[in-house]
Structures are given as structure tokens and as C-alpha cells.
Write a protein that holds these residues in place. Structure first.
Motif, PDB file in Angstrom:
ATOM      1  N   UNK A 145       1.055   5.295   1.444  1.00 17.74           N
ATOM      2  CA  UNK A 145       0.025   6.462   2.366  1.00 17.74           C
ATOM      3  C   UNK A 145       0.725   7.608   2.034  1.00 17.74           C
ATOM      4  N   UNK A 184       1.137  11.625   3.469  1.00 14.30           N
ATOM      5  CA  UNK A 184       1.013  12.703   4.586  1.00 14.30           C
ATOM      6  C   UNK A 184       1.644  14.088   4.415  1.00 14.30           C
ATOM      7  N   UNK A 193       0.837  -1.068   0.033  1.00 11.40           N
ATOM      8  CA  UNK A 193      -0.006  -0.173   0.073  1.00 11.40           C
ATOM      9  C   UNK A 193       0.888   0.995   0.148  1.00 11.40           C
ATOM     10  N   UNK A 212       0.223  10.702  14.410  1.00  5.99           N
ATOM     11  CA  UNK A 212       1.473  11.395  15.159  1.00  5.99           C
ATOM     12  C   UNK A 212       1.359  12.008  16.228  1.00  5.99           C
ATOM     13  N   UNK A 240      -1.894  -1.792   8.906  1.00  7.88           N
ATOM     14  CA  UNK A 240      -1.865  -1.173   7.874  1.00  7.88           C
ATOM     15  C   UNK A 240      -2.923   0.049   7.862  1.00  7.88           C
ATOM     16  N   UNK A 275       5.352   1.393   7.954  1.00  7.40           N
ATOM     17  CA  UNK A 275       5.399   2.192   6.696  1.00  7.40           C
ATOM     18  C   UNK A 275       6.967   2.994   6.689  1.00  7.40           C
ATOM     19  N   UNK A 324       9.574   7.207  15.541  1.00  9.16           N
ATOM     20  CA  UNK A 324      10.401   7.530  14.187  1.00  9.16           C
ATOM     21  C   UNK A 324      11.233   8.583  14.847  1.00  9.16           C
ATOM     22  N   UNK A 384       4.871  13.848   2.262  1.00  8.23           N
ATOM     23  CA  UNK A 384       5.583  12.465   2.291  1.00  8.23           C
ATOM     24  C   UNK A 384       4.688  11.352   1.973  1.00  8.23           C
ATOM     25  N   UNK A 437       4.325   3.102  16.867  1.00  9.36           N
ATOM     26  CA  UNK A 437       5.631   3.480  16.430  1.00  9.36           C
ATOM     27  C   UNK A 437       6.561   4.754  16.970  1.00  9.36           C
ATOM     28  N   UNK A 448      -3.968   3.997   8.934  1.00  8.50           N
ATOM     29  CA  UNK A 448      -3.255   5.282   8.797  1.00  8.50           C
ATOM     30  C   UNK A 448      -2.650   5.669  10.412  1.00  8.50           C
ATOM     31  N   UNK A 449      -1.249   6.366  10.399  1.00 11.45           N
ATOM     32  CA  UNK A 449      -0.798   6.491  11.615  1.00 11.45           C
ATOM     33  C   UNK A 449      -1.261   7.862  12.253  1.00 11.45           C
ATOM     34  N   UNK A 506      -4.761   6.909   1.926  1.00 13.09           N
ATOM     35  CA  UNK A 506      -3.872   5.548   1.442  1.00 13.09           C
ATOM     36  C   UNK A 506      -4.463   4.990   0.415  1.00 13.09           C
ATOM     37  N   UNK A 560      13.811  12.892   6.223  1.00  7.33           N
ATOM     38  CA  UNK A 560      12.449  12.194   6.387  1.00  7.33           C
ATOM     39  C   UNK A 560      12.514  11.535   7.586  1.00  7.33           C
ATOM     40  N   UNK A 561      11.565  10.683   7.624  1.00 10.95           N
ATOM     41  CA  UNK A 561      11.206   9.926   8.899  1.00 10.95           C
ATOM     42  C   UNK A 561      11.969   8.760   8.839  1.00 10.95           C
ATOM     43  N   UNK A 572      -2.076  12.317   8.322  1.00 12.05           N
ATOM     44  CA  UNK A 572      -2.440  11.506   7.320  1.00 12.05           C
ATOM     45  C   UNK A 572      -3.422  12.185   6.307  1.00 12.05           C
ATOM     46  N   UNK A 603       8.959   5.633   4.997  1.00  9.10           N
ATOM     47  CA  UNK A 603       8.735   7.017   4.520  1.00  9.10           C
ATOM     48  C   UNK A 603       9.903   7.213   3.534  1.00  9.10           C
TER      49      UNK A 603
END
Lengths: 110, 113
Positions: free
Chosen positions: A33, A35, A31, B104, B99, A98, B35, A88, B33, B101-102, A48, B42-43, A45, A100
């Protein structure tokens, strides 16, 4: 290690111009995503995509997932100053973590 | 809570000191998570927790970094003997299921002098 590449790193546009950022992977993604991170903020977000060839729209934003599920793009039509930030992509590379890209910073000049 | 909460928002420390960063995820989210984001970068993935499973520590850059998640909720990221290259924004994120969405948190800006 496996990576998700994103280009360009920076993009300057005049307000009203279009903008596109591209995301590529050497391996098939489960997949993708997207951001957005405003200056001084945290990633938020946007969307997706899961299916091969999928296209989704959110107002002036159009998101695409390639047929081979190895690339994706985000296109903004007629940019506005509120679109400023770093965009991103984050790809699923066979795990639930994920990965990035480095992001594309959009600068919009009024 | 309404969102992912991280504390402190800013941390300044001296080289060689240990630091602890806290993350309180969205209630009910099973995935958490960590990061790291360096200036203009980036992350970078650090560590991932999912429910009661063993964490995925594959992103930790050295053995000076460790993290735990107590009771499937709050997580603490610990950096021992901090170095200047550890200076970055440490972001925590949670998601409801795999899977998804995150979400933050606002991050902890760590500065090692």
C-alpha cells in the motif's frame, strides 16, 4: 525483525521534474500500500497493489509492484507544489498488519 | 462518524504521569491499529485489534503500554509512568476488513516534559 526499506529519505526537485521513491523487502509481500502524508497531516491512502508485476496509474502517479513481490515504486511525473509531503509504502509481511517504510519526503521548489 | 476521531489532539504531561489516548474508529470497521510516529520518522506499529479476537500486542515497546477496545468500537491506549522518549504522535487507524486500506485519525501529539 522484518522490515520494509524505503529510499531515498528526502528528495528535492524543481517543479516540473520527475520523482521516484523505492520500497524493498527481504521477504515476499502479500500486498503493498502507498500513503501520502502532507506536512502537519496524517497519512492518507493512495493505492494498493496485490499482483506480481502490477502497474497502476493515478493521473501523474505510477505505482509498480515487482515481479517477485519484494519491491515497489512510486513515480510522479512533472511534480507540482501540491505533491509536497511524505510518501510511505506499507507492506503486508504475512500478517494483516501493514509494515511501514520510513517514508520519502518530497520537497518541490517552485 | 465520518472519519477516525482521536482525542485529545495534543497532550502535555510530566514525566512519570499516566496518560490515556482515545480513538473512535469509523463505524462498522472491525480492524483497529495504533501506530507511533516520532519526529521525521516512519510509523511504528504498536497494537492491532480485529473484531473479538485477542489483540496483537507484538509492537508494544514496554509493559508501560497497554490498550483496550470496548464493544468492538472505541479504543484507549494507556501509557503508564510516561518517559521523555514516549513523546511522539500516536496515530490510530481503522479498516473495514482484513488487508483493506487504513483510514487514519489526525493523531494525538504527546509531549512528555
Amino acid at each position: 525483525g522484518q522490515q520494509v526499506m524505503q529510499i531515498p529519505q528526502y528528495q528535492h526537485v524543481q517543479e516540473g521534474e520527475d520523482f521516484t521513491t523505492y520500497c524493498n523487502s527481504s521477504t515476499t509481500l502479500s500486498n503493498i500500500q502507498w500513503y501520502k502524508q502532507r506536512p502537519g497531516g496524517h497519512p492518507v491512502f493512495l493505492i494498493q497493489l496485490v499482483k506480481s508485476g502490477e502497474v497502476k496509474k493515478q493521473k501523474r502517479l505510477t505505482f509498480q509492484f515487482g515481479e517477485a513481490k519484494k519491491n515497489s515504486s512510486l513515480h510522479i511525473t512533472a511534480t507540482q507544489t501540491t505533491d509536497v509531503g511524505t510518501y510511505f509504502c506499507a507492506g503486508g509481511l504475512g500478517s494483516y498488519i501493514p509494515t511501514f517504510g520510513r517514508g520519502t519526503s518530497l520537497i518541490v521548489h517552485p | 462518524g465520518a472519519g477516525v476521531s482521536q482525542s485529545p489532539s495534543n497532550k502535555v504531561t510530566e514525566k512519570g504521569k499516566d496518560v490515556e489516548l482515545r480513538c473512535d474508529p469509523i463505524s462498522g470497521h472491525t480492524a483497529l491499529y495504533w501506530y507511533r510516529q516520532s519526529l521525521g520518522q516512519g510509523l511504528e506499529f504498536l497494537i492491532y485489534f480485529q473484531g473479538n479476537s485477542a489483540p496483537d500486542k507484538s509492537g508494544l515497546p514496554s509493559d508501560r503500554f497497554s490498550a483496550e477496545r470496548t464493544g468492538g468500537s472505541v479504543s484507549t491506549l494507556t501509557i503508564q509512568r510516561t518517559q521523555q522518549e514516549d513523546s511522539a504522535v500516536y496515530l490510530c487507524a481503522s479498516s473495514g476488513t482484513l488487508n483493506e486500506k487504513l483510514f487514519f485519525g489526525s493523531g494525538t501529539q504527546l509531549s512528555v516534559l
